[in-house]
Design a protein around this motif. Structure first.
Motif, PDB file in Angstrom:
ATOM      1  N   GLU A 215      68.639  16.651  46.123  1.00  0.00           N
ATOM      2  CA  GLU A 215      67.926  17.690  46.848  1.00  0.00           C
ATOM      3  C   GLU A 215      66.592  17.165  47.356  1.00  0.00           C
ATOM      4  O   GLU A 215      65.950  16.335  46.697  1.00  0.00           O
ATOM      5  N   ARG A 218      61.429  20.874  47.036  1.00  0.00           N
ATOM      6  CA  ARG A 218      61.474  22.317  47.306  1.00  0.00           C
ATOM      7  C   ARG A 218      60.111  22.926  46.973  1.00  0.00           C
ATOM      8  O   ARG A 218      59.382  22.437  46.094  1.00  0.00           O
ATOM      9  N   ASN A 220      57.874  26.445  45.958  1.00  0.00           N
ATOM     10  CA  ASN A 220      58.008  27.708  45.248  1.00  0.00           C
ATOM     11  C   ASN A 220      56.731  28.536  45.366  1.00  0.00           C
ATOM     12  O   ASN A 220      55.620  28.011  45.216  1.00  0.00           O
ATOM     13  N   TYR A 336      67.780  32.842  38.570  1.00  0.00           N
ATOM     14  CA  TYR A 336      67.982  32.779  40.011  1.00  0.00           C
ATOM     15  C   TYR A 336      68.933  33.881  40.461  1.00  0.00           C
ATOM     16  O   TYR A 336      69.945  34.161  39.811  1.00  0.00           O
ATOM     17  N   ASP A 339      70.384  31.656  46.257  1.00  0.00           N
ATOM     18  CA  ASP A 339      69.856  30.308  46.426  1.00  0.00           C
ATOM     19  C   ASP A 339      68.338  30.239  46.424  1.00  0.00           C
ATOM     20  O   ASP A 339      67.768  29.180  46.154  1.00  0.00           O
ATOM     21  N   LYS A 340      67.651  31.355  46.708  1.00  0.00           N
ATOM     22  CA  LYS A 340      66.208  31.282  46.905  1.00  0.00           C
ATOM     23  C   LYS A 340      65.399  32.173  45.982  1.00  0.00           C
ATOM     24  O   LYS A 340      64.340  31.775  45.507  1.00  0.00           O
ATOM     25  N   ILE A 363      60.099  32.948  45.175  1.00  0.00           N
ATOM     26  CA  ILE A 363      61.046  32.393  46.140  1.00  0.00           C
ATOM     27  C   ILE A 363      60.948  30.883  46.109  1.00  0.00           C
ATOM     28  O   ILE A 363      59.849  30.320  45.971  1.00  0.00           O
ATOM     29  N   ARG A 364      62.098  30.214  46.197  1.00  0.00           N
ATOM     30  CA  ARG A 364      62.166  28.740  46.218  1.00  0.00           C
ATOM     31  C   ARG A 364      62.739  28.344  47.586  1.00  0.00           C
ATOM     32  O   ARG A 364      63.872  28.686  47.931  1.00  0.00           O
ATOM     33  N   LEU A 365      61.905  27.644  48.361  1.00  0.00           N
ATOM     34  CA  LEU A 365      62.260  27.304  49.738  1.00  0.00           C
ATOM     35  C   LEU A 365      62.663  25.836  49.886  1.00  0.00           C
ATOM     36  O   LEU A 365      62.194  24.986  49.148  1.00  0.00           O
TER      37      LEU A 365
END
Length: 365
Positions: A215, A218, A220, A336, A339-340, A363-365
């Motif tokens: 990944e 990301r 947050n 979670y 996904d976000k 939120i996790r972008l």
């Protein structure tokens, strides 16, 4: 131990996972325990007089690898448990707790480690007039964590098995209300297990090749809040909120590292500053000192299906009022939703001194 009371209570959400295609197996266990309250703080020395005892009743759902996380963690169990503890002390009373737990296995599944988090009700909390000696429990309901390390042998005779080992049971309210000195009980336990299927043996699913997780970094954003009180008994509960932003980098299927910052708006500090500034001039605190704090932190996230365990170590870079030192730590859970989006329950503390239980959404972008 106070850092542990963090509160893994949202583990209850794991009991609601979709299980349509999973192998289903259920067990029960019952353990009786007897031990001693540990002297983790001299302020509770007057409460350590007798040996507490009680029992732990557990329901377990076994896993066999139907989902990827089950095999990654050596096919743990998850379930719910009830703990009854008689403190054998008229000041402390008795505690009744409901928990969600995980069981992890080692050494050919002969050693079981359980971690449970939940809420306990205590029958005799602090009362200024009727129970002022109880400085351990400042509220009727407490956050509670318990750990068990057991020799665990299932299905010795027709589904009946044996477990024996040691337990640690922690009670605290995370400074939701003072006093909150808390207790930790170290105990020996002995008990039985029972397979509701009568000992039927099932095969574990093994996956030989797995695609590597890769990944990008990301980002947050999370807003946390709650209620807490300073250590000054009767000073009142005040709301707080914390804005956090951090980046994380996934290291594999299980872990990610984090780097970020927090901005704290803790209204209990505003009241504490006013109290010290007006009542104790020798402390050199001005009533209008800033109560806000800014910190930076390093963290780790351990992924377990849609749940994850987070641990963070921080340092205040803006620290106008001295409260418990510049270092702080946080431990807790994320859950979670897709996904976000995620929710979080965490305990923020300074070493072993809890400051607050935090409830957050992010939120996790």
């Amino acid at each position: 131990m106070k850092q542990q009371c963090f509160l893994l209570i949202s583990l209850l959400g794991t009991l609601c996972f979709s299980q349509n295609s999973e192998i289903k197996k259920h067990t029960l266990d019952f353990s009786q325990f007897y031990g001693s309250i540990l002297l983790h703080n001299p302020d509770i020395s007057h409460l350590i007089a007798n040996h507490p005892g009680g029992f732990i009743l557990g329901y377990n759902r076994k896993t066999y690898g139907s989902k990827e996380w089950e095999e990654l963690y050596n096919y743990p169990d998850y379930g719910a448990s009830f703990v009854y503890q008689d403190m054998n002390n008229a000041t402390l009373g008795r505690n009744f707790g409901l928990y969600a737990h995980y069981n992890f296995y080692f050494l050919k599944r002969n050693i079981q480690f359980r971690i449970g988090q939940g809420i306990a009700y205590t029958t005799n909390p602090y009362d200024r007039e009727e129970n002022f000696r109880n400085n351990a429990y400042g509220s009727d309901f407490l956050s509670s964590t318990y750990l068990m390390l057991n020799y665990h042998k299932e299905n010795i005779i027709s589904g009946l098995g044996l477990k024996a080992g040691v337990s640690v049971i922690h009670y605290s309210n995370g400074n939701f209300r003072s006093p909150n000195t808390s207790t930790n009980t170290f105990a020996l336990n002995l008990g039985l297990t029972y397979d509701l299927d009568g000992g039927e043996k099932l095969e574990y699913i093994n996956t030989s090749d797995r695609e590597k997780i890769n990944e990008p970094i990301r980002y947050n954003l999370i807003l946390r809040g709650g209620l807490n009180e300073s250590d000054v008994i009767g000073s009142g509960q005040y709301g707080f909120f914390i804005f956090s932003a951090y980046a994380d980098k996934r290291l594999g299927r299980k872990s990610a590292i984090q780097l970020g910052g927090d901005v704290f708006f803790s209204n209990f500090l505003k009241e504490l500053i006013r109290f010290q500034g007006t009542s104790f001039p020798e402390m050199d605190v001005r009533p209008d000192d800033d109560y806000k704090r800014v910190g930076v932190f390093l963290g780790h996230e351990l992924f377990i299906n849609s749940m994850s365990v987070i641990t963070q170590l921080g340092y205040y870079v803006y620290y106008p009022f001295d409260f418990e030192g510049r270092m702080y730590n946080r431990i807790g859970l994320k859950r979670y939703f897709g996904d976000k989006m995620f929710g979080a329950i965490t305990l923020k503390s300074h070493g072993a001194a809890a400051e607050a239980v935090e409830f957050g959404i992010g939120i996790r972008l």
